[in-house]
Write a protein that holds these residues in place. Structure first.
Motif, PDB file in Angstrom:
ATOM      1  N   SER A   1      10.997  -4.911  -1.519  1.00 10.27           N
ATOM      2  CA  SER A   1      10.378  -4.824  -0.018  1.00 10.27           C
ATOM      3  C   SER A   1      11.443  -4.621   0.864  1.00 10.27           C
ATOM      4  O   SER A   1      12.684  -5.068   0.616  1.00 10.27           O
ATOM      5  CB  SER A   1       9.446  -6.047  -0.198  1.00 10.27           C
ATOM      6  OG  SER A   1      10.241  -7.277   0.219  1.00 10.27           O
ATOM      7  N   PRO A   2      11.019  -4.238   2.089  1.00 13.55           N
ATOM      8  CA  PRO A   2      11.781  -4.121   3.410  1.00 13.55           C
ATOM      9  C   PRO A   2      12.562  -5.429   3.327  1.00 13.55           C
ATOM     10  O   PRO A   2      13.758  -5.499   3.847  1.00 13.55           O
ATOM     11  CB  PRO A   2      10.843  -3.550   4.265  1.00 13.55           C
ATOM     12  CG  PRO A   2       9.894  -2.911   3.649  1.00 13.55           C
ATOM     13  CD  PRO A   2       9.547  -3.705   2.296  1.00 13.55           C
ATOM     14  N   GLU A   3      11.670  -6.502   3.240  1.00 15.06           N
ATOM     15  CA  GLU A   3      12.097  -8.083   3.570  1.00 15.06           C
ATOM     16  C   GLU A   3      13.546  -8.088   2.598  1.00 15.06           C
ATOM     17  O   GLU A   3      14.457  -8.751   2.959  1.00 15.06           O
ATOM     18  CB  GLU A   3      11.110  -8.887   3.443  1.00 15.06           C
ATOM     19  CG  GLU A   3      10.237  -8.889   4.494  1.00 15.06           C
ATOM     20  CD  GLU A   3       9.061  -7.664   4.264  1.00 15.06           C
ATOM     21  OE1 GLU A   3       8.145  -7.465   5.225  1.00 15.06           O
ATOM     22  OE2 GLU A   3       9.140  -7.042   3.104  1.00 15.06           O
TER      23      GLU A   3
ATOM     24  N   PRO B   1       6.668   5.063   3.346  1.00  8.93           N
ATOM     25  CA  PRO B   1       7.652   3.943   3.378  1.00  8.93           C
ATOM     26  C   PRO B   1       8.940   4.380   3.911  1.00  8.93           C
ATOM     27  O   PRO B   1       9.605   3.190   4.330  1.00  8.93           O
ATOM     28  CB  PRO B   1       7.676   3.670   1.568  1.00  8.93           C
ATOM     29  CG  PRO B   1       6.423   4.107   1.368  1.00  8.93           C
ATOM     30  CD  PRO B   1       6.346   5.462   1.923  1.00  8.93           C
TER      31      PRO B   1
ATOM     32  N   GLU C   1       9.790   2.620   7.081  1.00 10.91           N
ATOM     33  CA  GLU C   1       9.749   1.272   7.223  1.00 10.91           C
ATOM     34  C   GLU C   1      11.070   0.890   6.901  1.00 10.91           C
ATOM     35  O   GLU C   1      11.923   0.263   7.232  1.00 10.91           O
ATOM     36  CB  GLU C   1       8.691   0.841   6.323  1.00 10.91           C
ATOM     37  CG  GLU C   1       8.825  -0.885   6.391  1.00 10.91           C
ATOM     38  CD  GLU C   1       7.261  -1.289   5.779  1.00 10.91           C
ATOM     39  OE1 GLU C   1       7.111  -2.639   5.837  1.00 10.91           O
ATOM     40  OE2 GLU C   1       6.607  -0.626   5.053  1.00 10.91           O
ATOM     41  N   TYR C   2      11.310   1.564   5.494  1.00 14.70           N
ATOM     42  CA  TYR C   2      12.901   1.029   4.802  1.00 14.70           C
ATOM     43  C   TYR C   2      13.988   1.512   5.858  1.00 14.70           C
ATOM     44  O   TYR C   2      15.008   1.140   5.675  1.00 14.70           O
ATOM     45  CB  TYR C   2      12.892   1.925   3.753  1.00 14.70           C
ATOM     46  CG  TYR C   2      12.169   1.201   2.486  1.00 14.70           C
ATOM     47  CD1 TYR C   2      12.991  -0.351   2.072  1.00 14.70           C
ATOM     48  CD2 TYR C   2      10.856   1.305   2.184  1.00 14.70           C
ATOM     49  CE1 TYR C   2      12.002  -0.877   1.098  1.00 14.70           C
ATOM     50  CE2 TYR C   2      10.280   0.609   1.227  1.00 14.70           C
ATOM     51  CZ  TYR C   2      10.697  -0.450   0.745  1.00 14.70           C
ATOM     52  OH  TYR C   2      10.033  -1.311  -0.104  1.00 14.70           O
TER      53      TYR C   2
ATOM     54  N   LEU D   1      14.354   0.995   8.907  1.00 16.30           N
ATOM     55  CA  LEU D   1      14.441   0.056   9.720  1.00 16.30           C
ATOM     56  C   LEU D   1      15.539  -0.885   9.204  1.00 16.30           C
ATOM     57  O   LEU D   1      16.101  -1.754   9.980  1.00 16.30           O
ATOM     58  CB  LEU D   1      13.245  -0.534  10.144  1.00 16.30           C
ATOM     59  CG  LEU D   1      12.255   0.269  11.025  1.00 16.30           C
ATOM     60  CD1 LEU D   1      10.945  -0.420  11.204  1.00 16.30           C
ATOM     61  CD2 LEU D   1      12.830   0.856  12.322  1.00 16.30           C
TER      62      LEU D   1
END
Length: 226
Positions: free
Chosen positions: A90-92, A119, A122-123, A125
């Motif tokens: 996940s990005p997290e 996605p 988002e990634y 970032l």
């Protein structure tokens, strides 16, 4: 071909392959730490190969949904410069790995159609680079390295917040056309320079890099700037 093109040769297992990639003008070499892959290496094997790399060659470790303990074990032995996350991170999780291990992170995203591009924003970032690969079939054992390509028109002339690398089905015969169509500045190859799964062909490594960078930039007799 533009001098700005950078090539990554992935799935290396032996010092001779690293030497060949460096001599051909590659900017990155990749080591796969994933047991299901025919290109899998142990940390001990990767260390021997990585130590043969000349200064300026970026050594990338490819992992798939690796936990912290697995990453600790790899990095305790292998002098890597970058981590490539090729699983369902996940990005997290990407941000967590980047912060905990203090290395640049490249996140791989599989693409088959327009909907798979979302996605990437988002990634971008949280990752330092993006790798845009062909999305594997649902029954595939490997998340990448399947020798499959996707419709390059999906990423033609696109820009994201971070540098990106084109992968998936690239070969010495089609990489120049892929660069022309997409305007990618970075390209990644694994199965496309093999004589059999997991067996690198040194001549194909040279041919791929020459096709991607152009003869002058790939000529080992001509100094290259990093």
């Amino acid at each position: 071909m533009s001098a700005a093109i950078r090539a990554k040769i992935c799935g290396l297992r032996h010092p001779a392959e690293v030497t060949a990639a460096a001599a051909a003008g590659a900017a990155y070499v990749g080591f796969v730490f994933f047991g299901k892959s025919p290109r899998n290496v142990t940390p001990e094997e990767a260390r021997t190969a990585a130590l043969s790399a000349p200064d300026g060659l970026c050594k990338v470790g490819l992992v798939v949904d690796a936990d912290d303990a697995a990453l600790d074990a790899i990095l305790a032995q292998v002098p890597l410069d970058m981590l490539q996350l090729h699983g369902h991170e996940s990005p997290e999780r990407v941000a967590q790995i980047r912060q905990r291990f203090g290395l640049p992170v490249m996140k791989a995203i599989g693409v088959a159609d327009e909907g798979d591009l979302a996605p990437l924003m988002e990634y971008a970032l949280v990752a330092d680079q993006l790798l845009i690969d062909a999305k594997p079939p649902k029954d595939a054992a490997l998340p990448g390295g399947n020798g499959l390509s996707f419709d390059w028109r999906l990423v033609a002339q696109r820009r994201w917040l971070k540098p990106w690398m084109l992968a998936g089905g690239l070969t010495p015969g089609n990489v120049a056309e892929a660069i022309r169509l997409t305007n990618a500045r970075q390209v990644d190859v694994s199965s496309g320079v093999e004589s059999a799964p997991g067996v690198k062909d040194l001549a194909k490594i040279t041919a791929f890099t020459k096709a991607a960078l152009g003869p002058a930039q790939a000529d080992p007799a001509i100094p290259r700037l990093r």
